[in-house]
Design a protein around this motif. Structure first.
Motif, mmCIF file in Angstrom:
data_model
loop_
_atom_site.group_PDB
_atom_site.id
_atom_site.type_symbol
_atom_site.label_atom_id
_atom_site.label_comp_id
_atom_site.label_asym_id
_atom_site.label_seq_id
_atom_site.Cartn_x
_atom_site.Cartn_y
_atom_site.Cartn_z
ATOM 1 N N THR A 39 -32.221 44.479 10.680
ATOM 2 C CA THR A 39 -33.670 44.434 10.317
ATOM 3 C C THR A 39 -34.653 43.618 11.487
ATOM 4 O O THR A 39 -35.405 43.427 11.463
ATOM 5 C CB THR A 39 -33.884 43.479 9.067
ATOM 6 N N THR A 40 -33.892 43.594 12.720
ATOM 7 C CA THR A 40 -34.446 42.896 13.938
ATOM 8 C C THR A 40 -34.380 44.013 15.132
ATOM 9 O O THR A 40 -35.383 43.731 15.928
ATOM 10 C CB THR A 40 -33.787 41.691 14.137
ATOM 11 N N ALA A 41 -33.292 44.602 15.050
ATOM 12 C CA ALA A 41 -33.544 45.330 16.283
ATOM 13 C C ALA A 41 -34.077 46.681 16.236
ATOM 14 O O ALA A 41 -34.390 47.331 15.420
ATOM 15 C CB ALA A 41 -31.836 46.063 16.429
ATOM 16 N N ALA A 42 -34.578 46.952 17.467
ATOM 17 C CA ALA A 42 -35.699 48.101 17.718
ATOM 18 C C ALA A 42 -35.073 49.525 17.486
ATOM 19 O O ALA A 42 -33.968 49.757 17.609
ATOM 20 C CB ALA A 42 -36.243 48.010 19.165
ATOM 21 N N VAL A 43 -36.279 50.203 16.900
ATOM 22 C CA VAL A 43 -35.768 51.646 16.486
ATOM 23 C C VAL A 43 -36.659 52.330 17.182
ATOM 24 O O VAL A 43 -37.634 52.321 17.358
ATOM 25 C CB VAL A 43 -35.856 51.833 15.216
ATOM 26 N N ARG A 44 -35.917 53.510 18.010
ATOM 27 C CA ARG A 44 -36.526 54.316 19.028
ATOM 28 C C ARG A 44 -36.533 55.651 18.297
ATOM 29 O O ARG A 44 -35.660 56.261 18.059
ATOM 30 C CB ARG A 44 -35.894 54.414 20.243
ATOM 31 N N LEU A 45 -37.726 56.259 18.299
ATOM 32 C CA LEU A 45 -37.996 57.562 17.783
ATOM 33 C C LEU A 45 -38.365 58.662 18.708
ATOM 34 O O LEU A 45 -39.324 58.290 19.468
ATOM 35 C CB LEU A 45 -39.029 57.553 16.583
ATOM 36 N N ASN A 95 -29.845 45.495 22.021
ATOM 37 C CA ASN A 95 -31.244 45.533 22.868
ATOM 38 C C ASN A 95 -31.092 45.703 24.430
ATOM 39 O O ASN A 95 -31.462 45.097 25.058
ATOM 40 C CB ASN A 95 -31.807 44.361 22.629
ATOM 41 N N ASN A 96 -30.268 46.566 24.748
ATOM 42 C CA ASN A 96 -29.797 46.987 26.058
ATOM 43 C C ASN A 96 -30.870 48.093 26.610
ATOM 44 O O ASN A 96 -30.510 48.624 27.472
ATOM 45 C CB ASN A 96 -28.585 47.139 26.550
ATOM 46 N N ASP A 97 -31.703 48.493 25.641
ATOM 47 C CA ASP A 97 -32.587 49.738 25.891
ATOM 48 C C ASP A 97 -31.825 51.005 26.127
ATOM 49 O O ASP A 97 -32.440 51.996 26.920
ATOM 50 C CB ASP A 97 -33.619 49.366 27.215
ATOM 51 N N LYS A 98 -30.593 51.150 25.540
ATOM 52 C CA LYS A 98 -29.926 52.595 25.622
ATOM 53 C C LYS A 98 -29.142 52.849 24.450
ATOM 54 O O LYS A 98 -28.825 51.841 23.727
ATOM 55 C CB LYS A 98 -29.040 52.636 27.111
ATOM 56 N N ILE A 99 -28.876 54.055 24.134
ATOM 57 C CA ILE A 99 -27.848 54.359 23.087
ATOM 58 C C ILE A 99 -26.601 54.066 23.465
ATOM 59 O O ILE A 99 -26.286 54.809 24.461
ATOM 60 C CB ILE A 99 -28.245 55.604 22.522
ATOM 61 N N ASP A 100 -25.750 53.138 22.997
ATOM 62 C CA ASP A 100 -24.385 52.970 23.671
ATOM 63 C C ASP A 100 -23.496 54.146 22.909
ATOM 64 O O ASP A 100 -23.642 54.512 21.937
ATOM 65 C CB ASP A 100 -23.807 51.639 23.248
#
Length: 146
Positions: A39-45, A95-100
């Motif tokens: 409920t806190t981590a960014a979701v990227r579309l 929150n490392n700005d990439k999909i692991d």
């Protein structure tokens, strides 16, 4: 004598301009994402409108980032031109700005696709995930995969 050809040229230019189709107006589309893992981590579309660029880094038409603000779902209004579209979603838990991904290249963070496509062996294609924007009020509902 030069007035008549000039007037004729101007008139034909006006007729051609009037006959040209107006650019397509963007349509309102609502993307609803549910079952967020965090409920806190960014979701990227990532929004795609071509088969060739689908799921290729940097080839999306545009992207949006949403912070869930303590909720396990959200609604995102967007304006899309008429046509075929597909959406890929990731949630960046660390929150490392990439999909692991693991050593096989499979995402280890939550992801989802429009039409709720659930790939089993390989990434889905554009045609599996596409939806048609052909008027206002389109709703695209996506459930995030853990």
């Amino acid at each position: 004598m030069t007035v008549l050809p000039l007037a004729s040229l101007l008139l034909s230019g006006l007729l051609l301009t009037a006959a040209a189709p107006a650019p397509a107006e963007p349509q309102s589309v609502t993307v609803t994402v549910t079952s967020l893992v965090s409920t806190t981590a960014a979701v990227r579309l990532y929004f795609y409108n071509t088969r060739e660029g689908f799921l290729k880094s940097g080839k999306w038409a545009f992207s949006k980032s949403v912070k869930p603000a303590g909720k396990s779902e959200f609604t995102l209004p967007v304006e899309l031109p008429r046509g075929e579209w597909a959406v890929a979603i990731t949630q960046d838990l660390n929150n490392n700005d990439k999909i692991d991904k693991n050593f096989l290249g499979i995402p280890t963070e939550p992801y989802a696709f429009s039409n709720n496509v659930r790939p089993t062996v390989a990434a889905p294609g554009f045609d599996e995930c596409k939806f048609m924007v052909d008027g206002p009020g389109k709703v695209v509902s996506i459930v995030l995969k853990d």
